[in-house]
Design a protein around this motif. Structure first.
Motif, mmCIF file in Angstrom:
data_model
loop_
_atom_site.group_PDB
_atom_site.id
_atom_site.type_symbol
_atom_site.label_atom_id
_atom_site.label_comp_id
_atom_site.label_asym_id
_atom_site.label_seq_id
_atom_site.Cartn_x
_atom_site.Cartn_y
_atom_site.Cartn_z
ATOM 1 N N TYR A 406 0.702 -1.175 -0.401
ATOM 2 C CA TYR A 406 -0.061 0.323 0.442
ATOM 3 C C TYR A 406 0.701 1.131 -0.095
ATOM 4 N N GLY A 407 2.625 1.345 0.411
ATOM 5 C CA GLY A 407 2.713 2.303 0.120
ATOM 6 C C GLY A 407 4.123 1.593 -0.938
ATOM 7 N N TRP A 408 5.553 2.194 -0.810
ATOM 8 C CA TRP A 408 6.581 2.069 -1.383
ATOM 9 C C TRP A 408 6.579 0.388 -1.947
ATOM 10 N N GLY A 409 7.071 -0.162 -0.825
ATOM 11 C CA GLY A 409 6.672 -1.454 -1.593
ATOM 12 C C GLY A 409 8.153 -1.720 -0.857
ATOM 13 N N TRP A 410 8.178 -3.365 -0.859
ATOM 14 C CA TRP A 410 9.616 -3.814 -0.526
ATOM 15 C C TRP A 410 10.577 -4.022 -0.926
ATOM 16 N N GLY A 422 28.691 -1.410 -0.608
ATOM 17 C CA GLY A 422 28.760 -1.881 0.759
ATOM 18 C C GLY A 422 28.082 -2.450 0.964
ATOM 19 N N MET A 423 27.801 -2.963 2.701
ATOM 20 C CA MET A 423 26.832 -3.856 3.366
ATOM 21 C C MET A 423 24.920 -3.912 2.509
ATOM 22 N N LYS A 424 25.043 -4.621 2.541
ATOM 23 C CA LYS A 424 23.347 -4.936 1.754
ATOM 24 C C LYS A 424 22.411 -5.120 3.023
ATOM 25 N N PHE A 425 21.585 -4.768 2.679
ATOM 26 C CA PHE A 425 20.446 -4.960 3.688
ATOM 27 C C PHE A 425 18.903 -6.485 3.375
ATOM 28 N N PRO A 426 19.397 -7.331 4.543
ATOM 29 C CA PRO A 426 19.182 -8.142 4.240
ATOM 30 C C PRO A 426 17.474 -8.603 3.381
ATOM 31 N N SER A 427 16.957 -9.808 3.052
ATOM 32 C CA SER A 427 15.833 -9.372 2.359
ATOM 33 C C SER A 427 14.970 -10.988 2.510
ATOM 34 N N GLY A 428 16.007 -11.515 3.199
ATOM 35 C CA GLY A 428 15.216 -12.940 3.908
ATOM 36 C C GLY A 428 13.641 -13.140 3.985
ATOM 37 N N LYS A 429 13.137 -13.639 3.451
ATOM 38 C CA LYS A 429 11.236 -14.020 4.194
ATOM 39 C C LYS A 429 11.192 -13.528 5.452
ATOM 40 N N ILE A 431 13.115 -11.557 7.721
ATOM 41 C CA ILE A 431 13.825 -10.233 8.588
ATOM 42 C C ILE A 431 11.906 -9.606 7.499
ATOM 43 N N ARG A 432 11.571 -9.941 6.119
ATOM 44 C CA ARG A 432 10.367 -9.588 5.803
ATOM 45 C C ARG A 432 9.825 -9.900 6.580
ATOM 46 N N PHE A 433 9.309 -10.447 7.034
ATOM 47 C CA PHE A 433 8.146 -11.193 8.352
ATOM 48 C C PHE A 433 8.279 -9.936 9.347
ATOM 49 N N TYR A 434 9.533 -10.214 10.172
ATOM 50 C CA TYR A 434 9.904 -9.086 11.326
ATOM 51 C C TYR A 434 9.561 -7.804 11.262
ATOM 52 N N LEU A 435 10.466 -7.311 9.888
ATOM 53 C CA LEU A 435 10.197 -6.083 10.158
ATOM 54 C C LEU A 435 8.332 -5.788 9.526
ATOM 55 N N THR A 436 7.301 -6.155 9.146
ATOM 56 C CA THR A 436 6.185 -6.226 8.561
ATOM 57 C C THR A 436 4.892 -6.313 9.281
ATOM 58 N N PHE A 437 5.904 -7.198 10.745
ATOM 59 C CA PHE A 437 4.478 -7.665 11.670
ATOM 60 C C PHE A 437 5.043 -7.152 12.988
#
Length: 457
Positions: A406-410, A422-429, A431-437
């Motif tokens: 609904y926003g910019w999106g993952w 440089g260092m990358k932001f982790p993209s695993g499921k 991490i996404r679950f943690y950040l979303t919920f």
């Protein structure tokens, strides 16, 4: 429309962003709560929460800024899906920046006043009672406080009026480098005092017993709150600096650099304060009393105290001024993005408005001191509105904007965050679950906890 300025160097970006995050809370709150909640044990907990709470939101703010190339005035307009209303947050963001400066310039003025007073020898020969009176006299003198508040505001506005590279970046580089050097000099002096080891033990030795005495739950909330608020996330002050940088470096590494610098200042402040307090058997308190009453008493006892005290308050002035300049820059750029104002016009109009709006804080300590809401004076109310409302709710907006469709999106967020070396932001499921919920829930708990602290004391 004139071309948007950029930072001249990566170092400039990191120092200014860290300067925005490094504030007085690093000095007068972090060391005290560390000592209170178990020393090294609390520091480890704080660092854990810094990584899992603060760091992801710093990356998100930077990504929104760099992805849009705008301040919070127009960043959501540039990135949001058509028909959505994320851009409404810009009014809350700007309110937060203004509210912060409405009381922060007064405290910054105190720092400048104390640097002057310490330098000219006002504290020479003063006993403990007289030192206490110097602070109470300052905070009850309307005209003196107005003078110092206006002076530090004019200094910050003058820096911003020269532009990003020649003003903000140039001056902040000098101030932040000086701040770090001053801190290291003060640490060497402090830890070399007699009985300094007792202070270091109190501050850094992990004591789970002390944590249990103070309350484990309270320690967890204190660590979460400090980790969250220390980085100044949520009001768009970090996002603005993302809009001034190129795509050469990925944002996770830059966020780590900012966070490390912010944490370094907080931890090192304790290495100055506790050994000195313990060396002279003076109880280290919290808040303004620590800086304006306790530490001048410490410097009074110290050989060459006038010099060491002057250096300390110069460091404190730089810590305050770096934040004021960073937030002023955000406010000035906001008006330029939103209404296409030239730099001089934005500096002039915002400068006048900022100074006028800062007057009630001074009056709240003097002429209007009888005015309180829930036992809070005007300064406390303004602080509460920023720290317990704008910052957590603003962080929630950035968080949800970057992780939901609904926003910019993952995917868009990840692409922007991971562009460059440089260092990358982790993209695993996970991490996404943690950040979303989970992380939004934690932010909500921090928000609610702020109100619980008022109603259930």
């Amino acid at each position: 429309m004139e071309k948007r300025e950029k930072f001249s160097s990566r170092l400039g970006f990191i120092l200014i962003s860290a300067g925005c995050a490094i504030g007085l809370g690093n000095v007068w709150r972090f060391p005290y709560i560390t000592g209170k909640y178990g020393g090294g044990a609390f520091v480890l907990m704080y660092l854990f929460f810094l990584v899992v709470l603060g760091l992801p939101i710093v990356v998100m703010e930077l990504a929104v800024g760099r992805g849009s190339q705008k301040s919070s005035a127009m960043s959501f307009n540039a990135l949001e899906p058509e028909g959505s209303k994320w851009h409404v947050f810009r009014y809350f963001s700007m309110a937060g920046n203004y509210l912060l400066m409405m009381f922060y310039t007064t405290i910054g003025g105190w720092m400048l006043a104390y640097f002057y007073k310490m330098s000219v020898g006002v504290f020479e020969g003063a006993d403990a009672k007289q030192i206490e009176n110097i602070f109470s006299t300052l905070t009850s003198n309307r005209n003196e406080m107005l003078f110092w508040m206006i002076l530090i505001s004019v200094i910050a506005l003058a820096v911003c009026s020269v532009g990003l590279q020649n003003g903000v970046e140039f001056i902040t580089k000098i101030m932040m480098t000086s701040l770090l050097v001053l801190m290291l000099v003060l640490v060497v002096r402090s830890v070399s005092l007699e009985n300094a080891a007792e202070g270091l033990k109190f501050y850094l030795f992990p004591s789970f017993e002390k944590m249990r005495e103070a309350g484990v739950k309270e320690a967890i909330f204190a660590a979460m709150g400090q980790a969250f608020f220390t980085l100044s996330v949520g009001a768009g002050s970090i996002a603005i600096f993302g809009s001034y940088i190129g795509k050469e470096r990925s944002l996770a590494g830059e966020a780590v650099s900012i966070t490390v610098l912010d944490t370094f200042v907080a931890v090192v402040a304790g290495l100055i304060i506790f050994p000195a307090c313990f060396a002279f058997d003076i109880n280290p308190g919290e808040g303004p009393g620590l800086v304006f009453v306790t530490l001048p008493n410490v410097f009074r006892e110290m050989v060459g105290g006038r010099i060491w005290g002057s250096l300390f308050f110069l460091f404190m002035t730089f810590a305050a001024l770096s934040t004021i300049i960073a937030v002023f820059q955000n406010i000035i750029q906001y008006a330029r993005d939103l209404w296409n104002w030239p730099l001089w016009k934005s500096v002039l109009i915002n400068g006048v408005v900022l100074i006028v709006l800062s007057i009630p804080c001074v009056l709240g300590l003097t002429d209007w001191s009888s005015f309180t809401i829930g036992g809070k004076n005007i300064m406390d109310i303004e602080d509460f509105l920023v720290s317990n409302n704008i910052l957590p709710l603003g962080s929630m907006v950035y968080l949800l904007f970057c992780v939901t469709r609904y926003g910019w999106g993952w995917d868009n967020f990840l692409r922007e965050a991971n562009t460059g070396e440089g260092m990358k932001f982790p993209s695993g499921k996970g991490i996404r679950f943690y950040l979303t919920f989970i992380l939004p829930l934690i932010v909500l708990i921090i928000f609610v906890q702020g109100y619980m602290g008022i109603f259930f004391k």
